[in-house]
Design a protein around this motif. Structure first.
Motif, PDB file in Angstrom:
ATOM      1  N   GLU A 101       0.833  -1.206   0.000  1.00 24.74           N
ATOM      2  CA  GLU A 101       0.000   0.000   0.000  1.00 24.74           C
ATOM      3  C   GLU A 101       0.864   1.252   0.000  1.00 24.74           C
ATOM      4  OE1 GLU A 101      -2.846   2.655  -0.399  1.00 24.74           O
ATOM      5  OE2 GLU A 101      -3.161   0.497  -0.627  1.00 24.74           O
ATOM      6  N   LEU A 102       1.958   1.239   0.729  1.00 23.94           N
ATOM      7  CA  LEU A 102       2.819   2.415   0.794  1.00 23.94           C
ATOM      8  C   LEU A 102       3.618   2.641  -0.486  1.00 23.94           C
ATOM      9  CD1 LEU A 102       4.244   2.068   4.412  1.00 23.94           C
ATOM     10  CD2 LEU A 102       2.685   3.853   3.588  1.00 23.94           C
ATOM     11  N   PHE A 103       4.110   1.556  -1.103  1.00 25.85           N
ATOM     12  CA  PHE A 103       5.062   1.702  -2.199  1.00 25.85           C
ATOM     13  C   PHE A 103       4.665   1.030  -3.499  1.00 25.85           C
ATOM     14  CE2 PHE A 103       7.462   1.575   1.831  1.00 25.85           C
ATOM     15  CZ  PHE A 103       7.852   2.901   1.861  1.00 25.85           C
ATOM     16  N   GLY A 104       3.745   0.064  -3.435  1.00 23.45           N
ATOM     17  CA  GLY A 104       3.405  -0.719  -4.619  1.00 23.45           C
ATOM     18  C   GLY A 104       2.485   0.017  -5.561  1.00 23.45           C
ATOM     19  N   SER A 105       2.533  -0.386  -6.812  1.00 22.20           N
ATOM     20  CA  SER A 105       1.682   0.266  -7.809  1.00 22.20           C
ATOM     21  C   SER A 105       0.249  -0.229  -7.740  1.00 22.20           C
ATOM     22  CB  SER A 105       2.246   0.040  -9.210  1.00 22.20           C
ATOM     23  OG  SER A 105       2.282  -1.343  -9.487  1.00 22.20           O
ATOM     24  N   SER A 106       0.059  -1.401  -7.109  1.00 25.85           N
ATOM     25  CA  SER A 106      -1.297  -1.944  -7.078  1.00 25.85           C
ATOM     26  C   SER A 106      -1.931  -1.871  -5.705  1.00 25.85           C
ATOM     27  CB  SER A 106      -1.289  -3.392  -7.565  1.00 25.85           C
ATOM     28  OG  SER A 106      -0.434  -4.155  -6.742  1.00 25.85           O
ATOM     29  N   GLY A 107      -1.228  -1.329  -4.712  1.00 28.62           N
ATOM     30  CA  GLY A 107      -1.809  -1.176  -3.390  1.00 28.62           C
ATOM     31  C   GLY A 107      -2.245  -2.489  -2.801  1.00 28.62           C
ATOM     32  N   LEU A 108      -3.376  -2.484  -2.118  1.00 28.95           N
ATOM     33  CA  LEU A 108      -3.862  -3.683  -1.449  1.00 28.95           C
ATOM     34  C   LEU A 108      -4.208  -4.789  -2.430  1.00 28.95           C
ATOM     35  CD1 LEU A 108      -6.058  -2.262   1.405  1.00 28.95           C
ATOM     36  CD2 LEU A 108      -3.875  -3.411   1.597  1.00 28.95           C
ATOM     37  N   ALA A 109      -4.438  -4.439  -3.674  1.00 28.41           N
ATOM     38  CA  ALA A 109      -4.753  -5.472  -4.659  1.00 28.41           C
ATOM     39  C   ALA A 109      -3.586  -6.421  -4.856  1.00 28.41           C
ATOM     40  CB  ALA A 109      -5.142  -4.829  -5.988  1.00 28.41           C
ATOM     41  N   ALA A 110      -2.408  -6.056  -4.344  1.00 23.54           N
ATOM     42  CA  ALA A 110      -1.267  -6.954  -4.470  1.00 23.54           C
ATOM     43  C   ALA A 110      -1.414  -8.185  -3.580  1.00 23.54           C
ATOM     44  CB  ALA A 110       0.026  -6.210  -4.108  1.00 23.54           C
ATOM     45  N   SER A 111      -2.267  -8.119  -2.585  1.00 19.81           N
ATOM     46  CA  SER A 111      -2.486  -9.294  -1.747  1.00 19.81           C
ATOM     47  C   SER A 111      -3.231 -10.342  -2.555  1.00 19.81           C
ATOM     48  CB  SER A 111      -3.325  -8.908  -0.521  1.00 19.81           C
ATOM     49  OG  SER A 111      -3.765 -10.073   0.137  1.00 19.81           O
ATOM     50  N   PRO A 112      -2.697 -11.578  -2.622  1.00 15.66           N
ATOM     51  CA  PRO A 112      -3.372 -12.596  -3.433  1.00 15.66           C
ATOM     52  C   PRO A 112      -4.776 -12.887  -2.936  1.00 15.66           C
ATOM     53  CG  PRO A 112      -1.602 -13.565  -2.118  1.00 15.66           C
ATOM     54  CD  PRO A 112      -1.490 -12.084  -1.984  1.00 15.66           C
ATOM     55  N   TRP A 113      -5.025 -12.737  -1.651  1.00 15.50           N
ATOM     56  CA  TRP A 113      -6.360 -13.040  -1.119  1.00 15.50           C
ATOM     57  C   TRP A 113      -7.356 -11.973  -1.536  1.00 15.50           C
ATOM     58  CZ3 TRP A 113      -6.654 -17.787  -0.049  1.00 15.50           C
ATOM     59  CH2 TRP A 113      -5.538 -18.466   0.421  1.00 15.50           C
ATOM     60  N   ILE A 114      -6.906 -10.745  -1.684  1.00 20.36           N
ATOM     61  CA  ILE A 114      -7.810  -9.680  -2.113  1.00 20.36           C
ATOM     62  C   ILE A 114      -7.912  -9.674  -3.632  1.00 20.36           C
ATOM     63  CG2 ILE A 114      -8.109  -7.176  -2.195  1.00 20.36           C
ATOM     64  CD1 ILE A 114      -6.873  -7.147   0.641  1.00 20.36           C
ATOM     65  N   ARG A 115      -6.767  -9.797  -4.319  1.00 18.83           N
ATOM     66  CA  ARG A 115      -6.760  -9.761  -5.783  1.00 18.83           C
ATOM     67  C   ARG A 115      -7.600 -10.894  -6.365  1.00 18.83           C
ATOM     68  NH1 ARG A 115      -1.550  -9.532  -6.633  1.00 18.83           N
ATOM     69  NH2 ARG A 115      -1.291 -11.771  -6.504  1.00 18.83           N
ATOM     70  N   ASP A 116      -7.452 -12.095  -5.842  1.00 11.15           N
ATOM     71  CA  ASP A 116      -8.147 -13.249  -6.398  1.00 11.15           C
ATOM     72  C   ASP A 116      -9.442 -13.564  -5.667  1.00 11.15           C
ATOM     73  OD1 ASP A 116      -6.123 -13.536  -8.242  1.00 11.15           O
ATOM     74  OD2 ASP A 116      -4.971 -14.861  -6.935  1.00 11.15           O
ATOM     75  N   GLY A 117      -9.799 -12.736  -4.719  1.00 10.62           N
ATOM     76  CA  GLY A 117     -11.035 -12.947  -3.974  1.00 10.62           C
ATOM     77  C   GLY A 117     -10.790 -13.812  -2.755  1.00 10.62           C
ATOM     78  N   PHE A 118     -11.574 -13.596  -1.728  1.00 14.41           N
ATOM     79  CA  PHE A 118     -11.398 -14.323  -0.485  1.00 14.41           C
ATOM     80  C   PHE A 118     -11.723 -15.796  -0.635  1.00 14.41           C
ATOM     81  CE2 PHE A 118     -11.672 -10.025   1.148  1.00 14.41           C
ATOM     82  CZ  PHE A 118     -10.556 -10.029   1.963  1.00 14.41           C
ATOM     83  N   SER A 119     -12.350 -16.162  -1.745  1.00 15.18           N
ATOM     84  CA  SER A 119     -12.601 -17.580  -1.962  1.00 15.18           C
ATOM     85  C   SER A 119     -11.294 -18.298  -2.261  1.00 15.18           C
ATOM     86  CB  SER A 119     -13.573 -17.772  -3.128  1.00 15.18           C
ATOM     87  OG  SER A 119     -12.997 -17.264  -4.323  1.00 15.18           O
ATOM     88  N   GLY A 120     -10.235 -17.512  -2.503  1.00 14.50           N
ATOM     89  CA  GLY A 120      -8.916 -18.107  -2.721  1.00 14.50           C
ATOM     90  C   GLY A 120      -8.835 -18.796  -4.063  1.00 14.50           C
ATOM     91  N   GLY A 121      -8.853 -18.013  -5.124  1.00 11.99           N
ATOM     92  CA  GLY A 121      -8.742 -18.578  -6.457  1.00 11.99           C
ATOM     93  C   GLY A 121      -7.504 -19.452  -6.582  1.00 11.99           C
ATOM     94  N   ALA A 122      -7.433 -20.209  -7.646  1.00 11.99           N
ATOM     95  CA  ALA A 122      -6.338 -21.158  -7.843  1.00 11.99           C
ATOM     96  C   ALA A 122      -4.983 -20.463  -7.785  1.00 11.99           C
ATOM     97  CB  ALA A 122      -6.516 -21.886  -9.172  1.00 11.99           C
ATOM     98  N   ALA A 123      -4.891 -19.275  -8.369  1.00 10.25           N
ATOM     99  CA  ALA A 123      -3.606 -18.565  -8.368  1.00 10.25           C
ATOM    100  C   ALA A 123      -3.189 -18.203  -6.948  1.00 10.25           C
ATOM    101  CB  ALA A 123      -3.702 -17.317  -9.238  1.00 10.25           C
ATOM    102  N   ALA A 124      -4.139 -17.746  -6.145  1.00 14.66           N
ATOM    103  CA  ALA A 124      -3.827 -17.384  -4.756  1.00 14.66           C
ATOM    104  C   ALA A 124      -3.414 -18.615  -3.962  1.00 14.66           C
ATOM    105  CB  ALA A 124      -5.027 -16.717  -4.100  1.00 14.66           C
ATOM    106  N   ARG A 125      -4.097 -19.728  -4.169  1.00 16.40           N
ATOM    107  CA  ARG A 125      -3.746 -20.951  -3.448  1.00 16.40           C
ATOM    108  C   ARG A 125      -2.348 -21.421  -3.834  1.00 16.40           C
ATOM    109  NH1 ARG A 125      -8.943 -22.205  -4.811  1.00 16.40           N
ATOM    110  NH2 ARG A 125      -8.291 -23.703  -6.373  1.00 16.40           N
ATOM    111  N   GLN A 126      -2.031 -21.317  -5.112  1.00 17.10           N
ATOM    112  CA  GLN A 126      -0.716 -21.763  -5.561  1.00 17.10           C
ATOM    113  C   GLN A 126       0.377 -20.892  -4.949  1.00 17.10           C
ATOM    114  OE1 GLN A 126      -0.124 -21.580  -9.765  1.00 17.10           O
ATOM    115  NE2 GLN A 126       1.647 -22.922  -9.706  1.00 17.10           N
ATOM    116  N   ARG A 127       0.195 -19.561  -4.957  1.00 16.72           N
ATOM    117  CA  ARG A 127       1.198 -18.662  -4.395  1.00 16.72           C
ATOM    118  C   ARG A 127       1.369 -18.861  -2.901  1.00 16.72           C
ATOM    119  NH1 ARG A 127      -1.219 -15.322  -7.943  1.00 16.72           N
ATOM    120  NH2 ARG A 127      -2.556 -14.398  -6.382  1.00 16.72           N
ATOM    121  N   SER A 128       0.267 -19.137  -2.191  1.00 22.00           N
ATOM    122  CA  SER A 128       0.332 -19.251  -0.742  1.00 22.00           C
ATOM    123  C   SER A 128       0.742 -20.639  -0.280  1.00 22.00           C
ATOM    124  CB  SER A 128      -1.024 -18.908  -0.123  1.00 22.00           C
ATOM    125  OG  SER A 128      -1.960 -19.916  -0.467  1.00 22.00           O
ATOM    126  N   GLY A 129       0.708 -21.617  -1.184  1.00 22.58           N
ATOM    127  CA  GLY A 129       1.015 -22.987  -0.802  1.00 22.58           C
ATOM    128  C   GLY A 129      -0.182 -23.679  -0.175  1.00 22.58           C
TER     129      GLY A 129
END
Length: 135
Positions: A101-129
């Motif tokens: 949020e302070l330095f990134g170009s995408s702000g909070l959307a950089a969080s995989p849980w927010i970007r891919d939705g709290f349902s945890g899309g496949a991409a978010a699950r893969q990144r988080s393990g």
């Protein structure tokens, strides 16, 4: 900035790591009115970081940074309700979101849980393990 946030939130003497939520409530009730233990009490610290200390991106959502700081405090105060083995990774993820949020170009959307939705899309699950049953 990362080093400072990690020191602040990983320090064993941090009140949020020492106290339970019940102990914290007791402390807050007994503080003089002009004192606070709120990690994001009025936004002054966040505004100071944004305006004076860090080369923050334009349009930083100060309220979001305050909420993330408060979330870190709540996570640590309620650590007994969480998975102990993942506590430090959770702290690190929230620190990453603050820095995004302070330095990134995408702000909070950089969080995989927010970007891919709290349902945890496949991409978010893969990144988080994270592994879902049957996945």
């Amino acid at each position: 900035m990362r080093s400072w946030l990690e020191l602040l939130w990983r320090l064993e003497r941090n009140i949020f790591r020492i106290a339970t939520s019940e102990e914290y409530r007791h402390l807050v009730r007994n503080l003089p009115n002009e004192r606070t233990l709120d990690p994001a009490s009025d936004g002054a610290l966040v505004r100071w970081i944004v305006d004076e200390v860090a080369d923050a991106r334009p349009g930083v959502d100060i309220a979001a940074v305050q909420n993330l700081q408060s979330t870190l405090a709540l996570v640590l105060l309620n650590r007994g309700l969480l998975r102990t083995g993942a506590l430090e990774r959770t702290v690190d993820a929230l620190i990453d979101d603050i820095l995004d949020e302070l330095f990134g170009s995408s702000g909070l959307a950089a969080s995989p849980w927010i970007r891919d939705g709290f349902s945890g899309g496949a991409a978010a699950r893969q990144r988080s393990g994270c592994r879902l049953r049957g996945a």
